[in-house]
Design an enzyme around this catalytic site. Structure first.
Site, PDB file in Angstrom:
ATOM      1  N   CYS A   1       0.818  -1.205   0.000  1.00 42.46           N
ATOM      2  CA  CYS A   1       0.000   0.000   0.000  1.00 42.46           C
ATOM      3  C   CYS A   1       0.850   1.251   0.000  1.00 42.46           C
ATOM      4  O   CYS A   1       2.054   1.211   0.234  1.00 42.46           O
ATOM      5  CB  CYS A   1      -0.855   0.047   1.269  1.00 42.46           C
TER       6      CYS A   1
ATOM      7  N   GLY B   1      -0.508   0.540  -4.949  1.00 44.93           N
ATOM      8  CA  GLY B   1      -1.746  -0.188  -4.712  1.00 44.93           C
ATOM      9  C   GLY B   1      -2.805   0.232  -5.694  1.00 44.93           C
ATOM     10  O   GLY B   1      -3.101   1.424  -5.791  1.00 44.93           O
TER      11      GLY B   1
ATOM     12  N   ASN C   1       0.403   1.072   5.801  1.00 47.65           N
ATOM     13  CA  ASN C   1       1.230   0.379   4.809  1.00 47.65           C
ATOM     14  C   ASN C   1       2.117  -0.597   5.562  1.00 47.65           C
ATOM     15  O   ASN C   1       2.868  -0.185   6.449  1.00 47.65           O
ATOM     16  CB  ASN C   1       2.088   1.397   4.037  1.00 47.65           C
ATOM     17  N   GLY C   2       2.010  -1.868   5.211  1.00 45.18           N
ATOM     18  CA  GLY C   2       2.821  -2.878   5.881  1.00 45.18           C
ATOM     19  C   GLY C   2       1.987  -4.103   6.163  1.00 45.18           C
ATOM     20  O   GLY C   2       0.915  -4.289   5.591  1.00 45.18           O
TER      21      GLY C   2
ATOM     22  N   CYS D   1      13.145  -2.354   3.805  1.00 39.69           N
ATOM     23  CA  CYS D   1      12.844  -3.371   2.782  1.00 39.69           C
ATOM     24  C   CYS D   1      13.689  -3.126   1.534  1.00 39.69           C
ATOM     25  O   CYS D   1      13.538  -2.111   0.857  1.00 39.69           O
ATOM     26  CB  CYS D   1      11.360  -3.289   2.411  1.00 39.69           C
TER      27      CYS D   1
ATOM     28  N   TYR E   1      12.302  -2.913  -6.766  1.00 32.22           N
ATOM     29  CA  TYR E   1      11.125  -2.904  -7.633  1.00 32.22           C
ATOM     30  C   TYR E   1      10.016  -1.969  -7.198  1.00 32.22           C
ATOM     31  O   TYR E   1       9.406  -1.288  -8.002  1.00 32.22           O
ATOM     32  CB  TYR E   1      10.552  -4.327  -7.730  1.00 32.22           C
TER      33      TYR E   1
ATOM     34  N   SER F   1       9.849  -1.847 -15.201  1.00 31.84           N
ATOM     35  CA  SER F   1      10.644  -2.030 -13.991  1.00 31.84           C
ATOM     36  C   SER F   1      12.113  -2.349 -14.274  1.00 31.84           C
ATOM     37  O   SER F   1      12.975  -2.069 -13.455  1.00 31.84           O
ATOM     38  CB  SER F   1      10.024  -3.131 -13.132  1.00 31.84           C
TER      39      SER F   1
ATOM     40  N   ASP G   1      15.660  -7.697 -16.284  1.00 34.67           N
ATOM     41  CA  ASP G   1      14.471  -7.419 -15.479  1.00 34.67           C
ATOM     42  C   ASP G   1      14.895  -7.292 -14.013  1.00 34.67           C
ATOM     43  O   ASP G   1      15.973  -7.725 -13.632  1.00 34.67           O
ATOM     44  CB  ASP G   1      13.413  -8.509 -15.634  1.00 34.67           C
TER      45      ASP G   1
ATOM     46  N   CYS H   1       7.511 -12.667   1.421  1.00 37.20           N
ATOM     47  CA  CYS H   1       7.602 -11.522   2.322  1.00 37.20           C
ATOM     48  C   CYS H   1       6.393 -11.529   3.256  1.00 37.20           C
ATOM     49  O   CYS H   1       5.266 -11.724   2.809  1.00 37.20           O
ATOM     50  CB  CYS H   1       7.611 -10.225   1.519  1.00 37.20           C
TER      51      CYS H   1
ATOM     52  N   CYS I   1      16.351  -5.265   5.269  1.00 38.03           N
ATOM     53  CA  CYS I   1      15.799  -6.612   5.378  1.00 38.03           C
ATOM     54  C   CYS I   1      15.980  -7.299   4.028  1.00 38.03           C
ATOM     55  O   CYS I   1      15.581  -6.757   2.996  1.00 38.03           O
ATOM     56  CB  CYS I   1      14.308  -6.544   5.715  1.00 38.03           C
TER      57      CYS I   1
ATOM     58  N   CYS J   1      13.606 -12.039   1.742  1.00 37.42           N
ATOM     59  CA  CYS J   1      13.106 -12.708   0.529  1.00 37.42           C
ATOM     60  C   CYS J   1      14.234 -13.415  -0.235  1.00 37.42           C
ATOM     61  O   CYS J   1      13.978 -14.311  -1.020  1.00 37.42           O
ATOM     62  CB  CYS J   1      12.337 -11.732  -0.358  1.00 37.42           C
TER      63      CYS J   1
HETATM   64  P1  AMP Z   1       6.945 -13.553 -12.535  1.00 38.03           P
HETATM   65  O1  AMP Z   1       6.358 -13.631 -13.893  1.00 38.03           O
HETATM   66  O2  AMP Z   1       6.060 -14.189 -11.497  1.00 38.03           O
HETATM   67  O3  AMP Z   1       8.358 -14.063 -12.479  1.00 38.03           O
HETATM   68  O4  AMP Z   1       6.970 -12.020 -12.134  1.00 38.03           O
HETATM   69  C1  AMP Z   1       8.083 -11.230 -12.381  1.00 38.03           C
HETATM   70  C2  AMP Z   1       7.663  -9.857 -12.785  1.00 38.03           C
HETATM   71  O5  AMP Z   1       6.749  -9.304 -11.832  1.00 38.03           O
HETATM   72  C3  AMP Z   1       8.855  -8.926 -12.857  1.00 38.03           C
HETATM   73  O6  AMP Z   1       8.794  -8.278 -14.100  1.00 38.03           O
HETATM   74  C4  AMP Z   1       8.683  -7.951 -11.721  1.00 38.03           C
HETATM   75  O7  AMP Z   1       8.943  -6.632 -12.161  1.00 38.03           O
HETATM   76  C5  AMP Z   1       7.237  -8.078 -11.298  1.00 38.03           C
HETATM   77  N1  AMP Z   1       7.101  -8.172  -9.835  1.00 38.03           N
HETATM   78  C6  AMP Z   1       7.980  -8.620  -8.932  1.00 38.03           C
HETATM   79  N2  AMP Z   1       7.460  -8.597  -7.684  1.00 38.03           N
HETATM   80  C7  AMP Z   1       6.212  -8.134  -7.784  1.00 38.03           C
HETATM   81  C8  AMP Z   1       5.169  -7.863  -6.839  1.00 38.03           C
HETATM   82  N3  AMP Z   1       5.314  -8.073  -5.545  1.00 38.03           N
HETATM   83  N4  AMP Z   1       3.997  -7.384  -7.323  1.00 38.03           N
HETATM   84  C9  AMP Z   1       3.823  -7.175  -8.636  1.00 38.03           C
HETATM   85  N5  AMP Z   1       4.780  -7.398  -9.570  1.00 38.03           N
HETATM   86  C10 AMP Z   1       5.956  -7.869  -9.165  1.00 38.03           C
END
Ligand code: AMP
Length: 470
Positions: A16, A42, A116-117, A250, A256, A297, A359, A396, A447, A450
């Site tokens: 959030c 969010g 948030n948390g 964090c 990200y 990202s 990525d 997490c 932290c 993860c």
């Molecule tokens: P995946 O396809 O499950 O490996 O997701 C990886 C992609 O999701 C990467 O491009 C990240 O930028 C993005 N990502 C990583 N963590 C999160 C998160 N907590 N919430 C939304 N997107 C995420």
């Protein structure tokens, strides 16, 4: 302690953003703009609570900030102080009841609260409170705090908040609004960011500096871990409600979650991410022709990788920013439709090229797998995947939405198995040591659970171990 509550519960994983203004005639409008800048934190629901000194007003809804707050809704949010919240939660928990700020009228007066948390002992506390007769209205962990505040025997609100917060464990950056005060509070480990600023004599507080930039507010400082900042007409007062604990910022905020144009934990996020890319290029060089980010990202890390490796940077994947929640797919389904809606490769850039695809993180690995295929189908001769953080092996429990351990690809497969799963020619992750260096963490203030599976709060660590053994 009963068994594995945290691990079994899907409800409590949300991330959030919070924003608040105290002492400005346009408090609600400025809060709306602050939330707009924090939309990335969010996207499921948002809300604003305001006060005109006499009463508290609230507007919350499901959806994006821009859709939720019509001119009329903002008009109704009267007063010179307001707090707001944007929320994202895992599926199944997207109810309006869980939208924030939460507002209650209790023996300590009327108050609104945005969080948030993630509280790691919320279920335990909730069961205890319910046993004693408390009636909960939501499934959100945040409601535990308001019940504890209401039950406190402290004579004033700061005392009751301190009472409540000394019983909860985990991550919280909180904004609390009463008829005539605003509180900005951060847990003793400081998992999530929370900052203070000024605007035309008013005080502002929020998750990230990008929100201050939009309204021309000046950044003043972070709310310290374990600090409760009380803001009233009389000015600002700093109260320490809990002894300081080793800081646990964090690291994924830097990797990200935060916006790259923000300063988070005193560090420019874009600078951290470019440095991650540079160190990634040193640790995992590639014989390649172009560096391509997975947008958005992966962009800063790819810039850093290209800088360091002197391989040209190309925006050879274009992201559509207009993908909504629902879309209609033709009857005969299209392969990788979801990814194609978001990303389209630029053939002219990719044809015959050896590509470094950058990525920020791999979670389940499904996005990268599809993108590797897209890039190959667009003519790339080789695809070398580079990830600007270490393998994500543990979920997490402090406010970032992650799937269960079993679904995290790096907890199940070796790097070589992951490379094969992705269909990449090579795969390289940034080491934890380099990630710490990239965010300037010389004192171990972040932290990294993860990536290590070592959790900084006792309850989580015990439950995770019990789960592993069980
Ligand atoms: P995946 O396809 O499950 O490996 O997701 C990886 C992609 O999701 C990467 O491009 C990240 O930028 C993005 N990502 C990583 N963590 C999160 C998160 N907590 N919430 C939304 N997107 C995420």
């Amino acid at each position: 302690m009963s068994k594995v509550h945290i691990l079994e519960d899907d409800h409590f994983h949300d991330h959030c953003g919070v924003f608040g203004v105290f002492g400005h005639p346009e408090a609600a409008k400025l809060t709306y703009l602050g939330l707009y800048a924090l939309q990335h934190r969010g996207q499921e629901s948002a809300g604003i609570a305001s006060t005109d000194g006499g009463d508290l007003h609230l507007h919350r809804s499901l959806g994006h900030v821009q859709e939720i707050f019509t001119p009329q809704a903002l008009e109704n949010l009267k007063g010179s102080a307001a707090i707001g919240h944007t929320r994202y939660s895992t599926a199944g928990d997207t109810t309006l009841l869980n939208a924030q700020p939460i507002m209650i009228d209790c023996n300590k007066g009327k108050l609104a609260l945005g969080h948030n948390g993630n509280l790691t002992n919320a279920l335990e506390l909730r069961r205890r409170l319910e046993h004693r007769g408390s009636i909960f209205q939501t499934t959100s962990d945040t409601e535990v705090i308001v019940h504890l505040v209401a039950r406190s025997t402290a004579r004033n609100l700061p005392g009751a908040l301190a009472d409540a917060l000394n019983q909860v464990e985990g991550a919280y950056s909180l904004l609390v609004l009463t008829r005539d005060e605003m509180y900005a509070i951060r847990d003793p480990r400081g998992f999530r960011p929370l900052i203070l600023g000024r605007l035309d004599g008013a005080w502002v507080a929020g998750s990230e500096t990008c929100a201050f930039d939009l309204i021309d507010a000046d950044y003043v400082r972070e709310v310290e871990p374990g600090e409760m900042v009380r803001i009233s007409r009389g000015g600002i007062e700093s109260l320490r409600f809990a002894p300081e604990k080793p800081h646990q910022y964090c690291i994924f905020e830097q990797v990200y979650f935060s916006r790259p144009d923000s300063i988070v934990f005193g560090r420019a996020v874009n600078k951290s991410r470019e440095q991650m890319g540079r160190l990634l290029a040193r640790e995992h060089p590639a014989d390649a022709d172009i560096v391509v980010p997975l947008p958005d990202s992966g962009v800063p890390a790819a810039v850093g990788y290209a800088d360091e490796s002197r391989i040209p940077f190309r925006m050879a994947l274009i992201r559509s920013h207009y993908v909504g929640r629902t879309f209609i797919e033709p009857e005969q389904s299209i392969r990788d439709f979801g990814v194609k809606l978001k990303l389209n490769p630029v053939r002219e850039d990719l044809e015959g090229q050896r590509v470094v695809l950058v990525d920020d993180s791999l979670v389940r690995g499904t996005t990268s797998r599809k993108v590797v295929r897209l890039v190959r189908e667009a003519g790339a001769s080789e695809v070398h995947v580079r990830i600007s953080c270490p393998p994500t092996v543990s979920p997490c429990y402090y406010g970032i939405d992650t799937p269960r351990r079993e679904e995290l690809i790096a907890s199940q497969k070796s790097p070589e198995e992951i490379r094969r799963f992705l269909g990449a020619d090579s795969l390289g992750y940034l080491s934890l040591e380099s990630l710490r260096a990239a965010v300037g963490d010389t004192q171990g203030k972040y932290c990294t659970a993860c990536y290590t599976g070592v959790y900084p709060t006792e309850l989580v660590q015990l439950e995770v171990e019990a789960h592993r053994e069980g």
